[in-house]
Enzyme design. Sequence first.
Site, mmCIF file in Angstrom:
data_model
loop_
_atom_site.group_PDB
_atom_site.id
_atom_site.type_symbol
_atom_site.label_atom_id
_atom_site.label_comp_id
_atom_site.label_asym_id
_atom_site.label_seq_id
_atom_site.Cartn_x
_atom_site.Cartn_y
_atom_site.Cartn_z
ATOM 1 N N HIS A 1 -36.105 -35.190 -7.628
ATOM 2 C CA HIS A 1 -35.443 -36.488 -7.806
ATOM 3 C C HIS A 1 -35.109 -37.133 -6.461
ATOM 4 C CE1 HIS A 1 -34.710 -37.082 -12.095
ATOM 5 N NE2 HIS A 1 -34.302 -35.835 -12.232
ATOM 6 N N CYS B 1 -34.827 -34.093 -18.948
ATOM 7 C CA CYS B 1 -34.152 -34.798 -17.859
ATOM 8 C C CYS B 1 -33.208 -35.820 -18.474
ATOM 9 C CB CYS B 1 -35.194 -35.496 -16.980
ATOM 10 S SG CYS B 1 -34.476 -36.409 -15.606
ATOM 11 N N LEU B 2 -31.992 -35.912 -17.947
ATOM 12 C CA LEU B 2 -31.025 -36.852 -18.513
ATOM 13 C C LEU B 2 -31.481 -38.302 -18.340
ATOM 14 C CD1 LEU B 2 -27.657 -35.155 -17.503
ATOM 15 C CD2 LEU B 2 -28.875 -35.041 -19.677
ATOM 16 N N GLN C 1 -29.846 -40.305 -9.832
ATOM 17 C CA GLN C 1 -29.703 -40.542 -11.281
ATOM 18 C C GLN C 1 -28.415 -41.283 -11.615
ATOM 19 O OE1 GLN C 1 -30.711 -36.211 -12.324
ATOM 20 N NE2 GLN C 1 -31.483 -37.354 -14.089
ATOM 21 N N HIS D 1 -36.499 -29.072 -9.921
ATOM 22 C CA HIS D 1 -36.507 -30.327 -10.680
ATOM 23 C C HIS D 1 -35.605 -31.367 -10.002
ATOM 24 C CE1 HIS D 1 -36.208 -32.607 -14.682
ATOM 25 N NE2 HIS D 1 -35.239 -33.128 -13.948
ATOM 26 N N GLU D 2 -34.393 -30.953 -9.638
ATOM 27 C CA GLU D 2 -33.432 -31.908 -9.061
ATOM 28 C C GLU D 2 -33.841 -32.317 -7.646
ATOM 29 O OE1 GLU D 2 -31.563 -33.151 -11.141
ATOM 30 O OE2 GLU D 2 -31.656 -31.601 -12.679
ATOM 31 N N GLY E 1 -28.397 -29.932 -14.755
ATOM 32 C CA GLY E 1 -28.578 -30.363 -13.372
ATOM 33 C C GLY E 1 -28.567 -31.876 -13.317
HETATM 34 NI NI NI Z 1 -34.048 -34.846 -14.043
#
Ligand code: NI
Length: 172
Positions: free
Chosen positions: A140, A94-95, A52, A136-137, A47
């Site tokens: 963000h 998380c990236l 991000q 989660h996304e 995701g």
């Molecule tokens: Ni993340």
Amino acid sequence: MRDELEILLYGDPRLRVHCRAVERFDDELSALVDGMIAAMAREQGIGLAAPQVGRDLRLLVARDHRGPLPTVRPLVNPRIVFRSPERAGYSEGCLSLPDITADVERPVRIRVEFQDLQGREHQIEDDGLFARIVQHEADHLDGILFVDHLGLVRRKLLARRLRELAKRSQPA
Ligand code: NI
């Protein structure tokens, strides 16, 4: 046309903004989604949210395993309109926080309303990995990172690694 999108790291202030709604469903939006999907695949993520990659927009992409063939689904202006009282823990990463994972407790089942790239309205109800990724996304988009959900003790255990990451995200 668009080259590789850079994924911002923890500590970058652009990860902490409350993103604004997508209003234009145009080629630029589609190109951004293509770039996000490519960046996510490059980093082997499941995701990714627009902030991000430095875009202040309510937009995310999420792996969707619900059908016979896994796909990546863009969700534009997602709104989580139902969260089950039942909660469960799951190990998240998380990236924007490479090499950090932690068990995060969230509602098991959600219903999310969103628009597709043409602006059409959809809703999905799920209680699997897709629901986890979307929560989660969607966080963000409000400047919230998964480590924000951890208790004080577990955040303290991660504090040094978070500080190191924040240093990396500063320009040299
Ligand atoms: Ni993340």
